[in-house]
Structures are given as C-alpha cells and as structure tokens.
Design a protein around this motif. Structure first.
Motif, PDB file in Angstrom:
ATOM      1  N   GLY A   1      31.120  17.585  15.002  1.00 37.85           N
ATOM      2  CA  GLY A   1      32.500  17.506  15.448  1.00 37.85           C
ATOM      3  C   GLY A   1      33.332  16.476  14.701  1.00 37.85           C
ATOM      4  N   ARG A   2      34.578  16.355  15.125  1.00 40.82           N
ATOM      5  CA  ARG A   2      35.535  15.483  14.438  1.00 40.82           C
ATOM      6  C   ARG A   2      35.144  14.008  14.543  1.00 40.82           C
ATOM      7  NH1 ARG A   2      40.813  16.945  17.832  1.00 40.82           N
ATOM      8  NH2 ARG A   2      39.882  18.991  17.520  1.00 40.82           N
ATOM      9  N   PHE A   3      34.590  13.617  15.708  1.00 42.39           N
ATOM     10  CA  PHE A   3      34.197  12.220  15.855  1.00 42.39           C
ATOM     11  C   PHE A   3      33.007  11.884  14.951  1.00 42.39           C
ATOM     12  CE2 PHE A   3      36.356  12.535  20.057  1.00 42.39           C
ATOM     13  CZ  PHE A   3      37.288  11.534  19.822  1.00 42.39           C
ATOM     14  N   TYR A   4      32.080  12.802  14.865  1.00 43.39           N
ATOM     15  CA  TYR A   4      30.899  12.561  14.026  1.00 43.39           C
ATOM     16  C   TYR A   4      31.294  12.455  12.558  1.00 43.39           C
ATOM     17  CZ  TYR A   4      26.156  13.042  12.198  1.00 43.39           C
ATOM     18  OH  TYR A   4      24.973  12.821  11.549  1.00 43.39           O
ATOM     19  N   ARG A   5      32.266  13.259  12.162  1.00 41.43           N
ATOM     20  CA  ARG A   5      32.715  13.232  10.765  1.00 41.43           C
ATOM     21  C   ARG A   5      33.674  12.083  10.487  1.00 41.43           C
ATOM     22  NH1 ARG A   5      33.771  18.615  12.003  1.00 41.43           N
ATOM     23  NH2 ARG A   5      36.007  18.149  11.899  1.00 41.43           N
ATOM     24  N   GLY A   6      34.505  11.765  11.467  1.00 37.20           N
ATOM     25  CA  GLY A   6      35.586  10.820  11.212  1.00 37.20           C
ATOM     26  C   GLY A   6      35.312   9.372  11.574  1.00 37.20           C
ATOM     27  N   MET A   7      34.457   9.145  12.543  1.00 34.77           N
ATOM     28  CA  MET A   7      34.218   7.770  12.984  1.00 34.77           C
ATOM     29  C   MET A   7      33.187   7.088  12.096  1.00 34.77           C
ATOM     30  SD  MET A   7      34.145   7.979  17.163  1.00 34.77           S
ATOM     31  CE  MET A   7      33.992   6.203  17.336  1.00 34.77           C
ATOM     32  N   ASP A   8      33.396   5.789  11.888  1.00 34.90           N
ATOM     33  CA  ASP A   8      32.363   5.007  11.203  1.00 34.90           C
ATOM     34  C   ASP A   8      31.085   5.055  12.032  1.00 34.90           C
ATOM     35  OD1 ASP A   8      34.137   4.386   9.222  1.00 34.90           O
ATOM     36  OD2 ASP A   8      34.679   2.426  10.068  1.00 34.90           O
ATOM     37  N   LYS A   9      29.972   5.038  11.355  1.00 33.83           N
ATOM     38  CA  LYS A   9      28.686   5.228  12.014  1.00 33.83           C
ATOM     39  C   LYS A   9      28.439   4.195  13.106  1.00 33.83           C
ATOM     40  CE  LYS A   9      23.847   6.186  11.022  1.00 33.83           C
ATOM     41  NZ  LYS A   9      22.794   6.299   9.971  1.00 33.83           N
ATOM     42  N   ASP A  10      28.802   2.940  12.849  1.00 37.41           N
ATOM     43  CA  ASP A  10      28.557   1.900  13.843  1.00 37.41           C
ATOM     44  C   ASP A  10      29.410   2.111  15.094  1.00 37.41           C
ATOM     45  OD1 ASP A  10      30.781   1.313  12.155  1.00 37.41           O
ATOM     46  OD2 ASP A  10      30.857  -0.711  13.002  1.00 37.41           O
ATOM     47  N   LEU A  11      30.649   2.627  14.898  1.00 34.71           N
ATOM     48  CA  LEU A  11      31.509   2.915  16.051  1.00 34.71           C
ATOM     49  C   LEU A  11      30.966   4.081  16.863  1.00 34.71           C
ATOM     50  CD1 LEU A  11      35.063   2.609  14.440  1.00 34.71           C
ATOM     51  CD2 LEU A  11      33.937   0.971  15.961  1.00 34.71           C
ATOM     52  N   TYR A  12      30.518   5.084  16.149  1.00 29.32           N
ATOM     53  CA  TYR A  12      29.986   6.279  16.817  1.00 29.32           C
ATOM     54  C   TYR A  12      28.782   5.911  17.682  1.00 29.32           C
ATOM     55  CZ  TYR A  12      28.361  11.092  17.405  1.00 29.32           C
ATOM     56  OH  TYR A  12      27.957  12.287  17.933  1.00 29.32           O
ATOM     57  N   GLN A  13      27.910   5.087  17.136  1.00 28.85           N
ATOM     58  CA  GLN A  13      26.699   4.707  17.863  1.00 28.85           C
ATOM     59  C   GLN A  13      27.000   3.763  19.018  1.00 28.85           C
ATOM     60  OE1 GLN A  13      24.310   3.137  14.669  1.00 28.85           O
ATOM     61  NE2 GLN A  13      23.473   5.162  14.117  1.00 28.85           N
ATOM     62  N   ALA A  14      28.112   3.041  18.925  1.00 28.11           N
ATOM     63  CA  ALA A  14      28.457   2.068  19.962  1.00 28.11           C
ATOM     64  C   ALA A  14      29.048   2.712  21.214  1.00 28.11           C
ATOM     65  CB  ALA A  14      29.435   1.036  19.410  1.00 28.11           C
ATOM     66  N   VAL A  15      29.535   3.958  21.079  1.00 29.55           N
ATOM     67  CA  VAL A  15      30.118   4.646  22.240  1.00 29.55           C
ATOM     68  C   VAL A  15      28.979   5.084  23.153  1.00 29.55           C
ATOM     69  CG1 VAL A  15      31.487   6.589  23.025  1.00 29.55           C
ATOM     70  CG2 VAL A  15      32.099   5.419  20.916  1.00 29.55           C
ATOM     71  N   ASP A  16      29.007   4.620  24.351  1.00 28.48           N
ATOM     72  CA  ASP A  16      27.940   4.911  25.305  1.00 28.48           C
ATOM     73  C   ASP A  16      28.272   6.193  26.060  1.00 28.48           C
ATOM     74  OD1 ASP A  16      25.712   4.753  26.890  1.00 28.48           O
ATOM     75  OD2 ASP A  16      26.586   3.301  28.285  1.00 28.48           O
ATOM     76  N   LEU A  17      27.537   7.245  25.766  1.00 32.89           N
ATOM     77  CA  LEU A  17      27.770   8.534  26.420  1.00 32.89           C
ATOM     78  C   LEU A  17      26.711   8.790  27.485  1.00 32.89           C
ATOM     79  CD1 LEU A  17      28.684  10.963  23.488  1.00 32.89           C
ATOM     80  CD2 LEU A  17      30.211   9.913  25.151  1.00 32.89           C
ATOM     81  N   ASP A  18      27.187   9.113  28.671  1.00 34.25           N
ATOM     82  CA  ASP A  18      26.285   9.476  29.760  1.00 34.25           C
ATOM     83  C   ASP A  18      26.352  10.988  29.938  1.00 34.25           C
ATOM     84  OD1 ASP A  18      24.781   9.793  31.994  1.00 34.25           O
ATOM     85  OD2 ASP A  18      26.059   8.598  33.322  1.00 34.25           O
ATOM     86  N   LYS A  19      25.332  11.667  29.479  1.00 38.05           N
ATOM     87  CA  LYS A  19      25.341  13.137  29.517  1.00 38.05           C
ATOM     88  C   LYS A  19      25.304  13.685  30.939  1.00 38.05           C
ATOM     89  CE  LYS A  19      23.299  13.798  24.955  1.00 38.05           C
ATOM     90  NZ  LYS A  19      22.222  14.446  24.153  1.00 38.05           N
ATOM     91  N   SER A  20      24.954  12.845  31.874  1.00 36.49           N
ATOM     92  CA  SER A  20      24.902  13.308  33.265  1.00 36.49           C
ATOM     93  C   SER A  20      26.165  12.942  34.043  1.00 36.49           C
ATOM     94  CB  SER A  20      23.676  12.709  33.964  1.00 36.49           C
ATOM     95  OG  SER A  20      23.775  11.287  34.000  1.00 36.49           O
ATOM     96  N   GLU A  21      27.177  12.413  33.333  1.00 35.72           N
ATOM     97  CA  GLU A  21      28.404  11.986  33.997  1.00 35.72           C
ATOM     98  C   GLU A  21      29.158  13.191  34.550  1.00 35.72           C
ATOM     99  OE1 GLU A  21      32.259   9.090  33.058  1.00 35.72           O
ATOM    100  OE2 GLU A  21      30.840   9.627  31.465  1.00 35.72           O
ATOM    101  N   THR A  22      29.645  13.059  35.755  1.00 35.41           N
ATOM    102  CA  THR A  22      30.351  14.161  36.421  1.00 35.41           C
ATOM    103  C   THR A  22      31.811  13.785  36.666  1.00 35.41           C
ATOM    104  OG1 THR A  22      29.693  13.340  38.613  1.00 35.41           O
ATOM    105  CG2 THR A  22      28.240  14.947  37.536  1.00 35.41           C
ATOM    106  N   PHE A  23      32.594  14.796  37.042  1.00 37.20           N
ATOM    107  CA  PHE A  23      34.009  14.577  37.317  1.00 37.20           C
ATOM    108  C   PHE A  23      34.216  14.069  38.738  1.00 37.20           C
ATOM    109  CE2 PHE A  23      34.242  18.026  34.094  1.00 37.20           C
ATOM    110  CZ  PHE A  23      35.014  17.367  33.146  1.00 37.20           C
TER     111      PHE A  23
END
Length: 264
Positions: free
Chosen positions: A193-215
C-alpha cells in the motif's frame, strides 16, 4: 478509338474536295470536345471512387473508436462490480456485534476505489470528420444523426457519474480521524500500500497496529450507514455504465454494417 473516328472523318472529308478543310476543322473540333467530355467523365468517376473509399475509411475508423469505447466501459463495469461487492461485504461485517477496523476499513476502501473515474468516449474520427468538409462525404445521414445522439447521450451519463462519484468520495473523506474509521489500520496492514511505499521504514515500524482493534458503537453505526450509501452509489454507477454500454452496442451495430461494405 480516337484514331478510328479520325479515319472516318478524313474519308468523308476527302469525298468532297471543296469542303475538305472545313469538314476537317469541324471534325477536329468535335473530336476535341468529345475527348474533353470523356476525360471529364473519367475524372468525375475517379473522384467519386475516391470519395466512396474515404467514406468507407471513416466508417471503419469510427468503428475502431467505438470498439475502444466498448473495451473501456467493460473495464469500468468490472471495477464497479468489485466496488459493489466490497460495499456489500462492509455492510455485512458491520452488521455483526463486533466490527474489526482492519477488515472493514479494507472493504470500505475498496468500495470507493476509482469510483471517481468517468467514461471518456473516443471521438478522434468523429472530430476529424467534422473539422472540414468531410462531413458531406457520409452519404448515410442517419449515421451522423446516430453519432450525435450517442455523444450527447453519453455526455449526460458522464455528468451523472461524476456527481455520483464525488458524493461517495466526500462521504469517505468526511472523517476527521482516520484512525477511528479504520482507514489507517487497513492501509498500513498491506505491504504493497501507499504507507508501505511512502513512509520511511523506521516510521512505518514505529506505528503500533492492533489487528484486533474494533470500532466504537458510535463509529460502527456511522460506517454502517455510510456502507449502505456506498452500495447505493456503486449500484447507480453500475447502472449508468451499463446504459453507456447499451448505447455503444447500438452504434457499433450500425457501423459494423457500413464498415463491412469496404470489402464488398
């Protein structure tokens, strides 16, 4: 053939010596006149053949443009069906008690993907035909009428498609917090995706994603309402593309008959 007439004329002139030169002169004039008339007739015939050949060429060029239109609209129809399927899937997931941001965000993103793309008819041959006196080469005026109708009709459909697409995009980008509606989560979960292509690697890895996060219940209700609107927009878009395709097929059938005459 001309030499044959000259021999006959000379023999007639020789039979009457006093009028020999007068007959000869008159005969020469008549011969020149006949020659000119024959030459004009041949020239007219050649010009007519050229116009007929050009007319057939335009029919085939117009058909080529219509074939390109058909290819284009088929792609748009496929894309529209993909969006409609995604918007239905988003609605289905949002009906569940628990809605996960990543999977729903992905489906909502697909629901508006390229929805703003409009159909652009290929009109190169028709514009060339109208640019000079070539329009008069088309003997079958019903073809000109059909072409004008086609482009006017399609223009009307395009204006509706554009407004419809704009409305869907406005709904999507009305969210002020792209973390809350799942857009960031679904986008960053893709390694293409755009973030994977556009973000610097260190920034991308620093974003904490919770795959189980709900609305939250409030956001889930809002997205549920919006997903229903996406279904409506994509269904409308699909109907409009199909209407354009119907017009293309009608015009294509006219031009196919005309272009086929080229080889007759």
């Amino acid at each position: 053939m001309i030499n044959f007439f000259r021999r006959i004329r000379k023999k007639l002139a020789d039979d009457n010596k006093p009028l020999k030169y007068a007959r000869y002169a008159i005969g020469e004039i008549l011969l020149v006149v006949v020659g000119i008339l024959i030459a004009l007739q041949i020239n007219n015939w050649n010009e007519q053949k050229k116009e007929e050949a050009l007319e057939q060429e335009y029919y085939c060029r117009l058909l080529e443009d219509v074939d390109l239109d058909l290819e284009q609209i088929n792609i748009l129809i496929i894309e529209s069906k993909v969006r409609l399927k995604a918007s239905n899937q988003a609605t289905r997931l949002l009906q569940k008690p628990v809605a996960y941001k990543i999977e729903i965000g992905e489906q909502i993103g697909k629901s508006i993907l390229s929805i703003y793309s409009d159909f652009r008819p290929n009109d190169a041959a028709f514009e060339d035909l109208k640019s000079g006196a070539n329009i008069n080469i088309i003997k079958d005026k019903s073809i000109i009428k059909a072409l004008n109708y086609y482009f006017n009709k399609v223009e009307g459909y395009i204006s509706i498609i554009k407004v419809n697409g704009e409305n869907a995009v406005k709904i999507f980008y009305a969210h002020s917090d792209v973390f809350e509606n799942g857009w960031v989560q679904s986008s960053m979960s893709l390694t293409t995706g755009r973030f994977y292509r556009g973000m610097d690697k260190d920034l991308y890895q620093a974003v904490d994603l919770d795959k189980s996060e709900t609305f939250s219940s409030q956001m889930q209700k809002r997205l549920y309402n919006e997903s229903l609107q996406y279904i409506s927009h994509n269904s409308r878009q699909l109907d409009l593309y199909q209407s354009i395709k119907d017009e293309i097929i009608i015009l294509k059938s006219y031009l196919e008959t005309k272009c086929a005459n080229t080889n007759d």
